[in-house]
Design an enzyme around this catalytic site. Sequence first.
Site, mmCIF file in Angstrom:
data_model
loop_
_atom_site.group_PDB
_atom_site.id
_atom_site.type_symbol
_atom_site.label_atom_id
_atom_site.label_comp_id
_atom_site.label_asym_id
_atom_site.label_seq_id
_atom_site.Cartn_x
_atom_site.Cartn_y
_atom_site.Cartn_z
ATOM 1 N N TYR A 74 -7.638 25.587 38.666
ATOM 2 C CA TYR A 74 -7.949 27.016 38.739
ATOM 3 C C TYR A 74 -9.104 27.198 39.700
ATOM 4 O O TYR A 74 -10.080 26.444 39.688
ATOM 5 C CB TYR A 74 -8.339 27.566 37.366
ATOM 6 C CG TYR A 74 -8.787 29.013 37.398
ATOM 7 C CD1 TYR A 74 -7.874 30.041 37.204
ATOM 8 C CD2 TYR A 74 -10.115 29.342 37.650
ATOM 9 C CE1 TYR A 74 -8.282 31.373 37.249
ATOM 10 C CE2 TYR A 74 -10.527 30.668 37.699
ATOM 11 C CZ TYR A 74 -9.603 31.674 37.495
ATOM 12 O OH TYR A 74 -10.001 32.988 37.559
ATOM 13 N N GLU A 122 -8.189 35.085 43.314
ATOM 14 C CA GLU A 122 -7.905 34.073 42.284
ATOM 15 C C GLU A 122 -6.658 33.283 42.643
ATOM 16 O O GLU A 122 -5.634 33.859 43.024
ATOM 17 C CB GLU A 122 -7.713 34.769 40.939
ATOM 18 C CG GLU A 122 -7.370 33.826 39.784
ATOM 19 C CD GLU A 122 -7.079 34.579 38.500
ATOM 20 O OE1 GLU A 122 -7.920 34.526 37.587
ATOM 21 O OE2 GLU A 122 -6.020 35.226 38.417
#
Length: 386
Positions: free
Chosen positions: A108, A194
Amino acid sequence: MNIHEYQAKKLLKHYSINIPKGFIVTDAKQLDNIFFEKDKSYIAKVQIHAGARNKAGGVQKISTKQEAIGFCQKFLGRRIVTPQTPKGGKVVSAIYIEEALNGNQELYLSIFADKNKQCNIALASKEGGIDIQDAFKKSTSNIVCIDPLLGFAQFYAKKALCAFNFKKEQANKFITLLSNLFRLYKDIDAELVEINPLIDTGYDFFALDAKIVIDDNALFRQDEVLSYRDILQEEPLEYQASQNNLNYVKLDGNIAMVVNGAGLAMACLDTIEDYGGKCANFLDIKGSATKESIIKALEIIYQDSRVKVVFVNIIGGIVRCDIVANALLDFCDTYNFSLPIVARLEGANKNEAIDMLSTFKKGNIAIVKTLKEGIEKVILSAGEKL
């Protein structure tokens, strides 16, 4: 402003960040001209401005053209409801199909503005993929605060590397990746960039999913990004408000608010909720409001069939109270508006405004002296108990 995943990936690619090969589909007939390689897997994803698509069947692994056609026919032009959409769901107007990639691990990576810390945050975790919120409860993420005055430097990327155990070659590629991601973040005035998951293939990194949110206040200088706007994904009333320089958010209640100033609007909303009422909207007409923009705000409220009462709470300064009163009277006459309106007016030209509203023939406008009196009146008018 939100953009779709495929648009976010287009931007990532422009900044030399790897993405799987893919294409966009807006009509199932387009697939007639697309070649699907034998013994190769693909991922089909509905394109909406909401997450958790996989939990509603909106992300599916496919292998053949027929499976792709079936997926497109199932979702295109229809609404999909996920845990992150409104109750009515979101309309699917596009589907993105890309090659399925496998990696050693799912990571992530994100960059976002932290207003409390007054800096840009790079957040890295070796626990990427779905249910990332649960992963952040563990000690597997690394938070790096990037000084906005200093800008991005390699030592920030090296600090983010502490979340991983990359070999030297992969570590250098990660530093380049994070540097490119921050450059994108700054260039497009993003609030959030993101990548989740970011897969490590052992020889490079690929963004399997991406989310980008742009600062609305910077759209005037972001022509290319602004062209990505999909108004079908936006709440129609919120879109109308944005086009008229109004801060409007649709809520779940039946008490409409018209307030000048975001702080006053938040205080008003919280107080109504504390007294047992439910607001239909957050609506800040701003200090620069004109008679025309106030009427537009009331027109937006008029389109919301759930509204039972309107609370007008104005502290007159730049926006004089008599301008607000004029707008209220013209609106009620034009639309034959008969729902109860409770008005609390303080500040510039307050007395003139009260005189105007007091003589209004329709009699649906009640004037109150205090916030407490106004809130109690709107709650009772909405049929709620105090």
